[in-house]
Design a protein around this motif. Structure first.
Motif, PDB file in Angstrom:
ATOM      1  N   PHE A  29       0.836  -1.201   0.000  1.00 25.85           N
ATOM      2  CA  PHE A  29       0.000   0.000   0.000  1.00 25.85           C
ATOM      3  C   PHE A  29       0.872   1.251   0.000  1.00 25.85           C
ATOM      4  O   PHE A  29       0.622   2.198  -0.771  1.00 25.85           O
ATOM      5  CB  PHE A  29      -0.923  -0.001   1.226  1.00 25.85           C
ATOM      6  CG  PHE A  29      -1.782   1.228   1.334  1.00 25.85           C
ATOM      7  CD1 PHE A  29      -3.013   1.294   0.692  1.00 25.85           C
ATOM      8  CD2 PHE A  29      -1.352   2.332   2.080  1.00 25.85           C
ATOM      9  CE1 PHE A  29      -3.801   2.435   0.781  1.00 25.85           C
ATOM     10  CE2 PHE A  29      -2.135   3.465   2.177  1.00 25.85           C
ATOM     11  CZ  PHE A  29      -3.366   3.519   1.533  1.00 25.85           C
TER      12      PHE A  29
ATOM     13  N   LEU B  98      -5.337   0.995  -4.446  1.00 25.87           N
ATOM     14  CA  LEU B  98      -5.044   1.193  -3.027  1.00 25.87           C
ATOM     15  C   LEU B  98      -6.135   0.593  -2.143  1.00 25.87           C
ATOM     16  O   LEU B  98      -5.846  -0.024  -1.109  1.00 25.87           O
ATOM     17  CB  LEU B  98      -4.882   2.688  -2.733  1.00 25.87           C
ATOM     18  CG  LEU B  98      -3.623   3.348  -3.308  1.00 25.87           C
ATOM     19  CD1 LEU B  98      -3.717   4.854  -3.197  1.00 25.87           C
ATOM     20  CD2 LEU B  98      -2.372   2.839  -2.606  1.00 25.87           C
TER      21      LEU B  98
ATOM     22  N   THR C 295       2.648   1.690  -3.414  1.00 24.04           N
ATOM     23  CA  THR C 295       1.687   2.132  -4.425  1.00 24.04           C
ATOM     24  C   THR C 295       1.283   3.583  -4.207  1.00 24.04           C
ATOM     25  O   THR C 295       1.184   4.364  -5.163  1.00 24.04           O
ATOM     26  CB  THR C 295       0.432   1.233  -4.392  1.00 24.04           C
ATOM     27  OG1 THR C 295       0.822  -0.132  -4.519  1.00 24.04           O
ATOM     28  CG2 THR C 295      -0.519   1.579  -5.522  1.00 24.04           C
ATOM     29  N   ALA C 296       1.070   3.970  -2.947  1.00 24.66           N
ATOM     30  CA  ALA C 296       0.686   5.349  -2.631  1.00 24.66           C
ATOM     31  C   ALA C 296       1.803   6.325  -2.999  1.00 24.66           C
ATOM     32  O   ALA C 296       1.550   7.404  -3.560  1.00 24.66           O
ATOM     33  CB  ALA C 296       0.344   5.471  -1.149  1.00 24.66           C
TER      34      ALA C 296
END
Length: 319
Positions: free
Chosen positions: A25, A79, A28-29
């Motif tokens: 997460f 997400l 990816t963020a």
């Protein structure tokens, strides 16, 4: 309306990774934040500086806006799914994502095609360039590209929505048009015909102006001066790299959705399925920002100005 018995799709490619999902997460963020920052910065620089209100930079601005659009169609969804225990998506949201991602691809190829034509005019007809390609013409081209892409895929979407779907499992990380059509138990002949027609319009039709432009540019390079060759290389290299990179990513995803790819490791398939939606929006702002001298110099000037302003403010506060 979508088939009344089907309210959601299940994405089967996600695997249980335990607490590692928080790491995924965060990665990816961070990728999404970098993409948004890089593309937005260049959009602002081009819009604010009048010296960049030229066709080439207007087409670049359209490309950066499209990359924000395509990334936003994927990353927030991704997400949410990474943190979810059950990887489902509502049918309306799934079709919205399909619309966003496929229009993104179409706009990107059309943008690359018109940019190649712009480079052809600039290199082969430098004295007539300002007459043949004005800023007003560039804006009209950009509006037509976006409208054409939206209308074209609205037809695909309307054909998909009328289908009766007898399954809801999609073997992908995100909603994919072809994989949704494969779930239909009603007649999909019209969808398949229009799908092939749409693929030709999206990928192969833009290749004609690109091939035409580069054949003409190569002829001028071989017969022209060293200065002409240097100009052609400096202005065309980012475009060619962007085109080849995006074509590779889209090509793999198209083959993966239509053919069995069991010989490719699942982790590699996942990475490559996201390639054209992650690498392109990351690479283009950096590549064009560094390669285009005028854009690079303005970015340096803005950055230096901010750093100096920040230093002066810190000194005044300390006093």
């Amino acid at each position: 309306m979508v088939n009344s018995t089907l309210s959601y799709f299940l994405l089967s490619t996600y695997i249980h990774v335990g607490n590692l999902r928080y790491l995924y997460f965060m990665i990816t963020a961070i990728l999404y934040i970098v993409i948004v920052f890089a593309n937005t910065s260049l959009i602002v620089v081009i819009c604010v500086n009048r010296s960049l209100h030229e066709p080439m930079y207007l087409f670049l601005c359209s490309m950066f806006v499209n990359e924000l659009y395509g990334s936003t169609g994927l990353f927030p969804f991704l997400l949410v799914q990474i943190l979810s225990d059950i990887h489902t998506v509502s049918a309306p949201l799934c079709f919205l994502q399909i619309f966003c991602l496929f229009t993104y691809v179409n706009i990107q190829f059309c943008n690359l095609a018109i940019m190649s034509y712009d480079r052809y005019l600039a290199i082969c007809y430098p004295l007539q360039y300002n007459i043949r390609m004005t800023s007003n013409k560039a804006v009209i081209f950009i509006i037509l590209i976006w409208l054409y892409s939206f209308v074209k895929f609205l037809i695909t979407l309307s054909l998909n929505i009328r289908l009766t779907l007898c399954g809801n499992i999609i073997n992908s990380l995100y909603c994919h048009n072809y994989l949704v059509v494969k779930l239909a138990c009603s007649d999909t002949q019209v969808n398949n015909i229009y799908g092939y027609f749409g693929t030709v319009l999206t990928i192969f039709v833009p290749l004609f102006p690109i091939l035409f432009s580069y054949i003409k540019i190569l002829r001028v390079c071989f017969s022209g001066s060293k200065q002409t060759r240097q100009k052609a290389v400096s202005t065309c290299t980012p475009h060619l790299v962007s085109l080849l990179n995006f074509s590779f990513g889209c090509g793999f995803e198209m083959f993966q959705s239509r053919f069995v790819m069991s010989g490719v490791p699942s982790a590699l398939r996942i990475i490559l399925s996201l390639y054209f939606l992650i690498i392109q929006p990351l690479m283009n702002p950096v590549m064009y920002g560094l390669q285009m001298s005028k854009l690079r110099n303005i970015c340096k000037h803005v950055l230096c100005y901010k750093l100096l302003a920040g230093g002066r403010n810190n000194k005044s506060v300390s006093k």
